[in-house]
Design a protein around this motif. Structure first.
Motif, PDB file in Angstrom:
ATOM      1  N   LEU A 227      93.637  63.225  41.651  1.00  0.00           N
ATOM      2  CA  LEU A 227      92.982  62.864  40.588  1.00  0.00           C
ATOM      3  C   LEU A 227      91.492  62.755  40.737  1.00  0.00           C
ATOM      4  O   LEU A 227      90.947  62.352  41.841  1.00  0.00           O
ATOM      5  CB  LEU A 227      93.338  61.163  40.268  1.00  0.00           C
ATOM      6  CG  LEU A 227      94.925  61.073  39.763  1.00  0.00           C
ATOM      7  CD1 LEU A 227      94.978  59.448  39.790  1.00  0.00           C
ATOM      8  CD2 LEU A 227      95.178  61.617  38.740  1.00  0.00           C
ATOM      9  N   TYR A 228      90.704  63.157  39.777  1.00  0.00           N
ATOM     10  CA  TYR A 228      89.338  63.163  39.859  1.00  0.00           C
ATOM     11  C   TYR A 228      88.851  64.383  40.778  1.00  0.00           C
ATOM     12  O   TYR A 228      87.793  63.911  41.222  1.00  0.00           O
ATOM     13  CB  TYR A 228      88.574  61.839  39.807  1.00  0.00           C
ATOM     14  CG  TYR A 228      89.356  60.632  39.037  1.00  0.00           C
ATOM     15  CD1 TYR A 228      89.237  60.959  37.466  1.00  0.00           C
ATOM     16  CD2 TYR A 228      89.951  59.707  39.621  1.00  0.00           C
ATOM     17  CE1 TYR A 228      90.098  59.952  36.745  1.00  0.00           C
ATOM     18  CE2 TYR A 228      90.560  58.847  38.810  1.00  0.00           C
ATOM     19  CZ  TYR A 228      90.623  58.730  37.298  1.00  0.00           C
ATOM     20  OH  TYR A 228      91.280  57.991  36.619  1.00  0.00           O
ATOM     21  N   GLU A 229      89.475  65.253  40.983  1.00  0.00           N
ATOM     22  CA  GLU A 229      89.025  66.424  42.017  1.00  0.00           C
ATOM     23  C   GLU A 229      89.388  67.729  41.192  1.00  0.00           C
ATOM     24  O   GLU A 229      90.400  68.007  41.197  1.00  0.00           O
ATOM     25  CB  GLU A 229      89.636  66.324  43.321  1.00  0.00           C
ATOM     26  CG  GLU A 229      89.350  65.195  44.164  1.00  0.00           C
ATOM     27  CD  GLU A 229      87.988  65.019  44.541  1.00  0.00           C
ATOM     28  OE1 GLU A 229      87.337  66.266  44.656  1.00  0.00           O
ATOM     29  OE2 GLU A 229      87.439  64.179  44.814  1.00  0.00           O
ATOM     30  N   PRO A 230      88.335  68.436  40.760  1.00  0.00           N
ATOM     31  CA  PRO A 230      88.570  69.355  40.012  1.00  0.00           C
ATOM     32  C   PRO A 230      88.785  70.785  41.009  1.00  0.00           C
ATOM     33  O   PRO A 230      88.263  70.714  42.166  1.00  0.00           O
ATOM     34  CB  PRO A 230      87.061  69.867  39.237  1.00  0.00           C
ATOM     35  CG  PRO A 230      86.147  68.772  39.842  1.00  0.00           C
ATOM     36  CD  PRO A 230      86.737  67.824  40.522  1.00  0.00           C
ATOM     37  N   VAL A 231      89.666  71.395  40.508  1.00  0.00           N
ATOM     38  CA  VAL A 231      90.181  72.625  41.500  1.00  0.00           C
ATOM     39  C   VAL A 231      90.125  73.747  40.671  1.00  0.00           C
ATOM     40  O   VAL A 231      90.031  73.819  39.276  1.00  0.00           O
ATOM     41  CB  VAL A 231      91.732  72.369  41.971  1.00  0.00           C
ATOM     42  CG1 VAL A 231      91.489  70.950  43.051  1.00  0.00           C
ATOM     43  CG2 VAL A 231      92.567  72.005  41.153  1.00  0.00           C
ATOM     44  N   LEU A 258      86.026  59.581  36.547  1.00  0.00           N
ATOM     45  CA  LEU A 258      85.986  60.913  35.605  1.00  0.00           C
ATOM     46  C   LEU A 258      84.803  61.485  35.444  1.00  0.00           C
ATOM     47  O   LEU A 258      84.657  62.522  35.094  1.00  0.00           O
ATOM     48  CB  LEU A 258      87.126  60.187  34.349  1.00  0.00           C
ATOM     49  CG  LEU A 258      87.187  61.480  33.216  1.00  0.00           C
ATOM     50  CD1 LEU A 258      87.943  62.483  34.012  1.00  0.00           C
ATOM     51  CD2 LEU A 258      87.941  60.933  31.790  1.00  0.00           C
ATOM     52  N   TRP A 259      83.885  60.680  34.916  1.00  0.00           N
ATOM     53  CA  TRP A 259      82.464  61.019  34.444  1.00  0.00           C
ATOM     54  C   TRP A 259      81.964  62.016  35.574  1.00  0.00           C
ATOM     55  O   TRP A 259      81.363  62.935  35.282  1.00  0.00           O
ATOM     56  CB  TRP A 259      81.750  60.128  33.734  1.00  0.00           C
ATOM     57  CG  TRP A 259      80.323  60.576  33.642  1.00  0.00           C
ATOM     58  CD1 TRP A 259      79.077  60.160  34.286  1.00  0.00           C
ATOM     59  CD2 TRP A 259      79.935  61.395  32.416  1.00  0.00           C
ATOM     60  NE1 TRP A 259      77.950  60.819  33.677  1.00  0.00           N
ATOM     61  CE2 TRP A 259      78.541  61.594  32.789  1.00  0.00           C
ATOM     62  CE3 TRP A 259      80.510  62.349  31.814  1.00  0.00           C
ATOM     63  CZ2 TRP A 259      77.786  62.637  31.950  1.00  0.00           C
ATOM     64  CZ3 TRP A 259      79.957  63.377  31.124  1.00  0.00           C
ATOM     65  CH2 TRP A 259      78.334  63.104  31.062  1.00  0.00           C
ATOM     66  N   GLN A 260      81.957  61.421  36.577  1.00  0.00           N
ATOM     67  CA  GLN A 260      81.458  62.304  37.930  1.00  0.00           C
ATOM     68  C   GLN A 260      82.238  63.555  37.986  1.00  0.00           C
ATOM     69  O   GLN A 260      81.543  64.440  38.722  1.00  0.00           O
ATOM     70  CB  GLN A 260      81.654  61.091  39.248  1.00  0.00           C
ATOM     71  CG  GLN A 260      80.454  60.061  39.189  1.00  0.00           C
ATOM     72  CD  GLN A 260      80.981  59.011  40.309  1.00  0.00           C
ATOM     73  OE1 GLN A 260      81.700  59.459  41.210  1.00  0.00           O
ATOM     74  NE2 GLN A 260      80.065  58.056  40.489  1.00  0.00           N
ATOM     75  N   ALA A 261      83.555  63.442  37.892  1.00  0.00           N
ATOM     76  CA  ALA A 261      84.302  64.723  38.034  1.00  0.00           C
ATOM     77  C   ALA A 261      84.080  65.646  36.930  1.00  0.00           C
ATOM     78  O   ALA A 261      83.836  67.024  37.250  1.00  0.00           O
ATOM     79  CB  ALA A 261      85.721  64.478  38.001  1.00  0.00           C
ATOM     80  N   ARG A 264      80.792  67.637  37.735  1.00  0.00           N
ATOM     81  CA  ARG A 264      80.755  68.767  38.676  1.00  0.00           C
ATOM     82  C   ARG A 264      81.435  69.964  38.190  1.00  0.00           C
ATOM     83  O   ARG A 264      81.044  71.016  38.435  1.00  0.00           O
ATOM     84  CB  ARG A 264      81.681  68.202  39.823  1.00  0.00           C
ATOM     85  CG  ARG A 264      81.011  67.227  40.747  1.00  0.00           C
ATOM     86  CD  ARG A 264      81.642  66.758  42.252  1.00  0.00           C
ATOM     87  NE  ARG A 264      82.927  66.524  41.980  1.00  0.00           N
ATOM     88  CZ  ARG A 264      83.509  65.269  41.786  1.00  0.00           C
ATOM     89  NH1 ARG A 264      82.576  64.006  41.975  1.00  0.00           N
ATOM     90  NH2 ARG A 264      84.789  65.042  41.672  1.00  0.00           N
ATOM     91  N   MET A 265      82.310  69.761  37.129  1.00  0.00           N
ATOM     92  CA  MET A 265      83.138  70.709  36.408  1.00  0.00           C
ATOM     93  C   MET A 265      82.544  71.567  35.214  1.00  0.00           C
ATOM     94  O   MET A 265      82.384  72.604  35.175  1.00  0.00           O
ATOM     95  CB  MET A 265      84.463  70.382  35.877  1.00  0.00           C
ATOM     96  CG  MET A 265      85.346  71.357  35.393  1.00  0.00           C
ATOM     97  SD  MET A 265      87.032  70.597  35.247  1.00  0.00           S
ATOM     98  CE  MET A 265      87.851  72.012  34.349  1.00  0.00           C
TER      99      MET A 265
END
Length: 268
Positions: A227-231, A258-261, A264-265
């Motif tokens: 969760l909350y780690e974009p790949v 969620l907003w921090q992830a 980054r994305m």
């Protein structure tokens, strides 16, 4: 009678007649008995003979050879074995030698009969495992939106709530934060507990960014994300997993993650 007995014994021991007994009716010359003088050793004392029983008539004399009889010849006997001394082992030299018996001839063992092995039945090839579920390419899903190049949002919910999702306040604010509106996205509702195949979505959609609100929504992202780690997935598709929309609406800590992830994305 006593005179006759005495004359017999004296004649038997000395072979000399001391007295001559005249037979009855016999007349000696001059009609008088003539005594016979016998020389008796002076040292010998007269031996008084004990009274004897009446004599049996004398038996015929047996001729006895003059000398002692020759001893009979004895068979030759082997020398006696030495007497063993207590506590001492007998000498090997005194033991009789015996020839060792010849060993019996060795006969080769009979060869065991060769029994042909039973034919081995061919093992049938293992059948391919039967699928108990339809392939992920056949996972049913429904969509809302028509922009093939837009952002793809995956959810799992009932049909009524899915039809109301374009008007969701939280989701619209989230899109505005990344400078998008509802017309820029495609909503996909996975209608099974199985994930939908990314290859199926790529045949109709060309989007490069996907957000999944829930678990087990996309096949290639089931075991590779948290969760909350974009790949970055296959074909350069960026994927961001998040909690269900219902949980995010009521939890500010999850909203912050969620907003921090998303920064980054989308905004990096």
């Amino acid at each position: 009678m006593e005179q006759a007995s005495l004359a017999f014994f004296q004649n038997f021991y000395t072979n000399v007649s001391l007295y001559v007994v005249a037979e009855p009716g016999a007349v000696l010359p001059d009609a008088q008995p003539v005594p016979v003088a016998v020389a008796v050793p002076e040292a010998a004392a007269p031996v008084a003979a004990p009274p004897l029983p009446p004599l049996a008539p004398p038996a015929a004399a047996v001729a006895v050879p003059a000398g002692p009889p020759p001893a009979p010849a004895r068979p030759a006997t082997p020398p006696a074995a030495p007497i063993p001394i207590p506590g001492k082992l007998p000498s090997l030299a005194s033991l009789p030698l015996k020839a060792a018996p010849a060993p019996p001839p060795m006969t080769p063992p009979a060869a065991a009969p060769v029994v042909p092995a039973p034919p081995v039945a061919p093992v049938p090839a293992a059948a391919p495992p039967q699928r108990t579920a339809p392939p992920l390419t056949e996972t049913p899903y429904s969509t809302l939106g028509s922009n093939p190049n837009g952002l793809v949002i995956l959810v799992r919910m009932d049909a009524v709530r899915f039809q109301r999702l374009p008007k969701n306040v939280f989701l619209n604010k989230l899109l505005m934060a990344i400078r998008l509106i509802m017309e820029d996205v495609v909503l996909i509702n996975v209608e099974s507990h199985l994930p939908v195949a990314l290859s199926t979505l790529r045949r109709k959609l060309a989007a490069k960014q996907v957000i999944g609100f829930g678990k087990n929504l996309l096949d290639v992202a089931v075991y590779k994300t948290q969760l909350y780690e974009p790949v970055l997935l296959v074909n350069d598709v960026a994927y961001l997993p998040a909690a269900e929309i219902e949980l995010l609406e009521e939890d500010n800590s999850r909203k912050k993650l969620l907003w921090q992830a998303m920064q980054r994305m989308f905004l990096a």
